[in-house]
Write a protein that holds these residues in place. Sequence first.
Motif, mmCIF file in Angstrom:
data_model
loop_
_atom_site.group_PDB
_atom_site.id
_atom_site.type_symbol
_atom_site.label_atom_id
_atom_site.label_comp_id
_atom_site.label_asym_id
_atom_site.label_seq_id
_atom_site.Cartn_x
_atom_site.Cartn_y
_atom_site.Cartn_z
ATOM 1 N N GLU A 139 41.289 43.439 29.392
ATOM 2 C CA GLU A 139 39.661 43.585 29.307
ATOM 3 C C GLU A 139 38.784 43.757 30.715
ATOM 4 O O GLU A 139 37.553 43.871 30.474
ATOM 5 N N LEU A 140 39.376 43.974 31.632
ATOM 6 C CA LEU A 140 38.937 44.146 33.042
ATOM 7 C C LEU A 140 38.715 45.597 33.060
ATOM 8 O O LEU A 140 39.312 46.363 32.850
ATOM 9 N N ALA A 141 37.484 45.963 33.723
ATOM 10 C CA ALA A 141 37.058 47.507 33.905
ATOM 11 C C ALA A 141 38.149 48.136 34.747
ATOM 12 O O ALA A 141 38.648 47.850 36.018
ATOM 13 N N GLY A 142 39.126 49.244 34.317
ATOM 14 C CA GLY A 142 40.061 49.694 34.919
ATOM 15 C C GLY A 142 41.375 49.166 34.815
ATOM 16 O O GLY A 142 42.435 49.373 35.540
ATOM 17 N N ARG A 143 41.429 47.855 34.131
ATOM 18 C CA ARG A 143 42.852 47.223 33.980
ATOM 19 C C ARG A 143 42.896 46.757 35.546
ATOM 20 O O ARG A 143 44.224 46.481 35.546
ATOM 21 N N SER A 144 42.288 46.512 36.632
ATOM 22 C CA SER A 144 42.954 46.127 37.764
ATOM 23 C C SER A 144 42.012 44.959 38.394
ATOM 24 O O SER A 144 40.876 45.006 38.085
ATOM 25 N N ALA A 145 42.680 44.065 39.014
ATOM 26 C CA ALA A 145 42.104 43.006 39.466
ATOM 27 C C ALA A 145 41.872 42.956 40.988
ATOM 28 O O ALA A 145 41.367 42.055 41.228
ATOM 29 N N GLY A 146 42.473 43.619 41.507
ATOM 30 C CA GLY A 146 42.658 43.480 43.052
ATOM 31 C C GLY A 146 43.426 42.412 43.636
ATOM 32 O O GLY A 146 43.952 41.592 42.931
ATOM 33 N N LEU A 147 44.240 42.958 44.794
ATOM 34 C CA LEU A 147 45.247 41.867 45.463
ATOM 35 C C LEU A 147 44.668 40.831 46.424
ATOM 36 O O LEU A 147 45.151 39.921 46.393
ATOM 37 N N ALA A 148 43.625 41.436 47.017
ATOM 38 C CA ALA A 148 42.877 40.516 48.097
ATOM 39 C C ALA A 148 43.971 39.625 48.769
ATOM 40 O O ALA A 148 44.945 40.402 49.377
ATOM 41 N N GLU A 149 43.948 38.406 48.865
ATOM 42 C CA GLU A 149 44.812 37.328 49.622
ATOM 43 C C GLU A 149 45.903 36.946 48.720
ATOM 44 O O GLU A 149 46.652 35.957 49.026
ATOM 45 N N LEU A 150 46.074 37.412 47.651
ATOM 46 C CA LEU A 150 47.055 37.061 46.653
ATOM 47 C C LEU A 150 48.605 36.956 47.480
ATOM 48 O O LEU A 150 49.220 35.889 46.904
ATOM 49 N N SER A 151 48.960 37.858 48.230
ATOM 50 C CA SER A 151 50.200 37.811 48.816
ATOM 51 C C SER A 151 50.390 36.724 49.909
ATOM 52 O O SER A 151 51.356 36.566 50.404
ATOM 53 N N THR A 152 49.122 36.594 50.442
ATOM 54 C CA THR A 152 49.247 35.607 51.564
ATOM 55 C C THR A 152 49.177 34.203 51.135
ATOM 56 O O THR A 152 49.880 33.162 51.931
#
Length: 186
Positions: A139-152
């Motif tokens: 449902e997100l534009a581009g099917r991408s949510a972004g990584l940001a601090e997710l791995s930290t």
Amino acid sequence: PIWWRELAAMLPPQRIVSCRPKDGAWRLAPIPVMHVEVLLQDTNAVMLAEVEVDTRLGRTRVLDVWLGLAAGRIVTPVLAHSQALGGVIQGLSYALFEERLLDPSTGRLLTHDLQRYAIAGIGDVPPIEVVFDERGHDELAGRSAGLAELSTMAAAACVAGAVQDATGFRPTALPITPRSVLEALR
């Protein structure tokens, strides 16, 4: 005063759905809190670490890290992988080295440069395996949510959990210093 648990117990079952203003996409993945259900679809991470704790010197060393990330479609895999690696390294550095020290009498920052404020060096970085799960987020534009601090974000808790598993000592403050490990193991 009324505490959160008491207040939640008085409420009828609730369902909360949020919309992002830009594209109006709704978020869905039920997370119940008592009997209040919050719906969201967000990025998710799972991290596992193997650590070695020297019980004589108190030093903790991370030997291996495995990271799984669910952030929708990965647009640029090489950059996403690099960002994930950098996030893990930053999180490990925060968990084990980065200590902000203040002078107790003046409040002056004592760790104001890289000679006094330790960060992870190349010898402190273990092998890191990253796996992306690109399902969902339709449902997100581009099917991408972004990584940001997710791995930290998961790194400190992951390392603390591994230290607890290895020694029985449950770290509750960061960084996990040799001094804190030795004091806990006495």
